[in-house]
Design a protein around this motif. Structure first.
Motif, PDB file in Angstrom:
ATOM      1  N   ASP A 193       0.831  -1.210   0.000  1.00 12.39           N
ATOM      2  CA  ASP A 193       0.000   0.000   0.000  1.00 12.39           C
ATOM      3  C   ASP A 193       0.866   1.261   0.000  1.00 12.39           C
ATOM      4  O   ASP A 193       0.567   2.235  -0.708  1.00 12.39           O
ATOM      5  CB  ASP A 193      -0.924   0.004   1.223  1.00 12.39           C
ATOM      6  CG  ASP A 193      -1.986  -1.078   1.144  1.00 12.39           C
ATOM      7  OD1 ASP A 193      -2.229  -1.587   0.022  1.00 12.39           O
ATOM      8  OD2 ASP A 193      -2.567  -1.431   2.192  1.00 12.39           O
ATOM      9  N   GLU A 194       1.940   1.222   0.784  1.00 17.16           N
ATOM     10  CA  GLU A 194       2.847   2.369   0.813  1.00 17.16           C
ATOM     11  C   GLU A 194       3.508   2.576  -0.539  1.00 17.16           C
ATOM     12  O   GLU A 194       3.660   3.714  -1.015  1.00 17.16           O
ATOM     13  CB  GLU A 194       3.905   2.157   1.899  1.00 17.16           C
ATOM     14  CG  GLU A 194       4.837   3.335   2.094  1.00 17.16           C
ATOM     15  CD  GLU A 194       4.130   4.560   2.650  1.00 17.16           C
ATOM     16  OE1 GLU A 194       4.630   5.681   2.438  1.00 17.16           O
ATOM     17  OE2 GLU A 194       3.075   4.389   3.282  1.00 17.16           O
ATOM     18  N   GLN A 195       3.897   1.488  -1.187  1.00 13.88           N
ATOM     19  CA  GLN A 195       4.500   1.589  -2.516  1.00 13.88           C
ATOM     20  C   GLN A 195       3.504   2.148  -3.531  1.00 13.88           C
ATOM     21  O   GLN A 195       3.871   2.964  -4.388  1.00 13.88           O
ATOM     22  CB  GLN A 195       4.993   0.220  -2.964  1.00 13.88           C
ATOM     23  CG  GLN A 195       6.201  -0.287  -2.196  1.00 13.88           C
ATOM     24  CD  GLN A 195       6.592  -1.699  -2.595  1.00 13.88           C
ATOM     25  OE1 GLN A 195       5.984  -2.286  -3.501  1.00 13.88           O
ATOM     26  NE2 GLN A 195       7.579  -2.258  -1.924  1.00 13.88           N
ATOM     27  N   SER A 196       2.250   1.717  -3.443  1.00 10.95           N
ATOM     28  CA  SER A 196       1.236   2.243  -4.366  1.00 10.95           C
ATOM     29  C   SER A 196       0.992   3.730  -4.120  1.00 10.95           C
ATOM     30  O   SER A 196       0.849   4.506  -5.080  1.00 10.95           O
ATOM     31  CB  SER A 196      -0.059   1.455  -4.215  1.00 10.95           C
ATOM     32  OG  SER A 196      -0.597   1.617  -2.919  1.00 10.95           O
ATOM     33  N   ARG A 197       0.988   4.137  -2.841  1.00 13.76           N
ATOM     34  CA  ARG A 197       0.821   5.567  -2.551  1.00 13.76           C
ATOM     35  C   ARG A 197       2.015   6.367  -3.056  1.00 13.76           C
ATOM     36  O   ARG A 197       1.844   7.471  -3.599  1.00 13.76           O
ATOM     37  CB  ARG A 197       0.633   5.776  -1.054  1.00 13.76           C
ATOM     38  CG  ARG A 197      -0.737   5.382  -0.534  1.00 13.76           C
ATOM     39  CD  ARG A 197      -0.969   5.893   0.870  1.00 13.76           C
ATOM     40  NE  ARG A 197      -0.091   5.245   1.827  1.00 13.76           N
ATOM     41  CZ  ARG A 197      -0.412   4.148   2.500  1.00 13.76           C
ATOM     42  NH1 ARG A 197      -1.594   3.574   2.310  1.00 13.76           N
ATOM     43  NH2 ARG A 197       0.429   3.603   3.352  1.00 13.76           N
ATOM     44  N   GLU A 198       3.225   5.835  -2.887  1.00 15.74           N
ATOM     45  CA  GLU A 198       4.406   6.524  -3.399  1.00 15.74           C
ATOM     46  C   GLU A 198       4.356   6.638  -4.921  1.00 15.74           C
ATOM     47  O   GLU A 198       4.699   7.682  -5.484  1.00 15.74           O
ATOM     48  CB  GLU A 198       5.662   5.765  -2.972  1.00 15.74           C
ATOM     49  CG  GLU A 198       5.974   5.870  -1.484  1.00 15.74           C
ATOM     50  CD  GLU A 198       7.192   5.049  -1.106  1.00 15.74           C
ATOM     51  OE1 GLU A 198       7.750   4.382  -2.013  1.00 15.74           O
ATOM     52  OE2 GLU A 198       7.586   5.086   0.071  1.00 15.74           O
ATOM     53  N   GLU A 199       3.930   5.574  -5.583  1.00 17.16           N
ATOM     54  CA  GLU A 199       3.830   5.611  -7.042  1.00 17.16           C
ATOM     55  C   GLU A 199       2.789   6.628  -7.500  1.00 17.16           C
ATOM     56  O   GLU A 199       3.028   7.387  -8.455  1.00 17.16           O
ATOM     57  CB  GLU A 199       3.470   4.219  -7.555  1.00 17.16           C
ATOM     58  CG  GLU A 199       3.413   4.101  -9.069  1.00 17.16           C
ATOM     59  CD  GLU A 199       4.781   4.246  -9.704  1.00 17.16           C
ATOM     60  OE1 GLU A 199       4.832   4.515 -10.913  1.00 17.16           O
ATOM     61  OE2 GLU A 199       5.793   4.104  -9.003  1.00 17.16           O
ATOM     62  N   ARG A 202       4.266  10.027  -7.000  1.00 20.30           N
ATOM     63  CA  ARG A 202       5.292  10.300  -8.007  1.00 20.30           C
ATOM     64  C   ARG A 202       4.657  10.658  -9.348  1.00 20.30           C
ATOM     65  O   ARG A 202       5.060  11.632 -10.004  1.00 20.30           O
ATOM     66  CB  ARG A 202       6.184   9.072  -8.171  1.00 20.30           C
ATOM     67  CG  ARG A 202       7.375   9.297  -9.082  1.00 20.30           C
ATOM     68  CD  ARG A 202       8.150   8.003  -9.268  1.00 20.30           C
ATOM     69  NE  ARG A 202       7.359   7.026  -9.991  1.00 20.30           N
ATOM     70  CZ  ARG A 202       7.216   7.027 -11.311  1.00 20.30           C
ATOM     71  NH1 ARG A 202       7.816   7.945 -12.057  1.00 20.30           N
ATOM     72  NH2 ARG A 202       6.487   6.106 -11.899  1.00 20.30           N
ATOM     73  N   VAL A 203       3.643   9.891  -9.750  1.00 20.55           N
ATOM     74  CA  VAL A 203       2.961  10.197 -11.010  1.00 20.55           C
ATOM     75  C   VAL A 203       2.290  11.563 -10.952  1.00 20.55           C
ATOM     76  O   VAL A 203       2.318  12.335 -11.922  1.00 20.55           O
ATOM     77  CB  VAL A 203       1.932   9.085 -11.330  1.00 20.55           C
ATOM     78  CG1 VAL A 203       1.071   9.466 -12.521  1.00 20.55           C
ATOM     79  CG2 VAL A 203       2.633   7.768 -11.603  1.00 20.55           C
ATOM     80  N   LYS A 204       1.713  11.878  -9.803  1.00 20.37           N
ATOM     81  CA  LYS A 204       1.070  13.182  -9.640  1.00 20.37           C
ATOM     82  C   LYS A 204       2.078  14.317  -9.766  1.00 20.37           C
ATOM     83  O   LYS A 204       1.809  15.341 -10.418  1.00 20.37           O
ATOM     84  CB  LYS A 204       0.384  13.221  -8.271  1.00 20.37           C
ATOM     85  CG  LYS A 204      -0.507  14.429  -8.054  1.00 20.37           C
ATOM     86  CD  LYS A 204      -1.222  14.320  -6.732  1.00 20.37           C
ATOM     87  CE  LYS A 204      -2.106  15.541  -6.496  1.00 20.37           C
ATOM     88  NZ  LYS A 204      -2.804  15.457  -5.193  1.00 20.37           N
TER      89      LYS A 204
END
Length: 283
Positions: A193-199, A202-204
């Motif tokens: 979940d943390e990796q998905s939030r970081e991704e 980053r995309v944002k």
């Protein structure tokens, strides 16, 4: 990432989920096995209590029958005579396995060969033979009860050890292994979940930077266009000179005046052509 924790990815999560499913299934089966062993254990305990009472009564009757046999033989020692005649045992015991919820339990079974009792049947026929035979039958019943008690006691101790071992396994799965697997699954889920939030962040940020870059390029284009307009020559941008006003029209004379003028010109006034010719000759 902690050293004891595995890599946080979907394959690892699926692996630990499969381990948790297997541990949960094993925990369920072990609990069922423990319950079955406990049920059989309770039945054995009841049988042991009843058999012990039977053995106690049989041994008491055998002791009383032995006293009567001693009295009937006038105090002779019949034990030496019995041992002398006993060549082969008429009662033997064999061990058979019994299965209870996957646990092998030893069971003792008694085998009686009546043909081997012939030498003992003729013991003291003339002096108390019937009493000795009754004593022998009483002790035979006591031996049968003892064999049954031995079988029940052996099964009792075997089941007791197996129940303890199964309980330890159930407790290890319930309180140690399954919680560890659940904690690892929870950790992997949090990390993913943390990796998905970081991704997503980053995309944002990348999209925001691209928008800012496009906006800067648009502003720069507008600025360049404004500068190009500012450096254009002034003459080319100056307004055109106004046109000269047209000459006023001569007034129109009346018809009679025009006719009189024509007549005067014919009489002696020089014409316009003549005046032009004179001026050319002068130059």
């Amino acid at each position: 990432m902690p050293e004891s924790m595995p890599a946080a990815n979907r394959s690892t999560l699926q692996t630990f989920k499969a381990k948790k499913a297997g541990a949960s299934k094993g925990h369920k089966l072990l609990k069922q096995k423990r319950d079955a062993l406990k049920g059989r254990f309770q039945l054995l305990l009841k049988d042991i209590v009843e058999t012990k009472l039977v053995v106690g009564e049989a041994l008491k009757d055998g002791s009383f029958a032995m006293a009567k046999a001693q009295w009937a033989t006038a105090g002779d020692d019949i034990a030496a005579t019995v041992i002398e005649r006993a060549k082969k045992p008429s009662i033997t015991m064999k061990l058979y396995p019994d299965n209870v919820a996957g646990v092998s339990i030893p069971v003792f079974k008694l085998n009686h060969d009546v043909a081997l009792d012939a030498p003992a049947q003729t013991l003291s026929i003339a002096n108390g033979g019937a009493v000795i035979a009754a004593c022998r039958e009483t002790y035979q019943k006591a031996v049968i009860a003892l064999v049954r008690l031995a079988s029940l006691q052996t099964a009792f101790f075997t089941l007791d050890e197996e129940i303890k071992m199964t309980s330890r396994r159930v407790n290890a799965l319930e309180y140690v292994l399954i919680p560890q697997i659940e904690s690892v699954c929870h950790y992997i889920t949090q990390e993913m979940d943390e990796q998905s939030r970081e991704e997503f962040f980053r995309v944002k940020k990348v999209v925001a930077k691209k928008k800012a870059k496009l906006e800067n390029e648009r502003v720069q284009l507008l600025k360049d266009a404004a500068e190009a307009v500012a450096v254009t020559p002034v003459a080319s941008l100056a307004p055109a000179a106004p046109l000269a006003p047209a000459a006023p029209l001569a007034p129109v004379a009346p018809k009679g005046a025009a006719k009189a003028k024509q007549n005067g010109a014919a009489d002696g006034a020089p014409s316009i052509l003549e005046a032009t010719a004179d001026s050319d000759m002068m130059f």
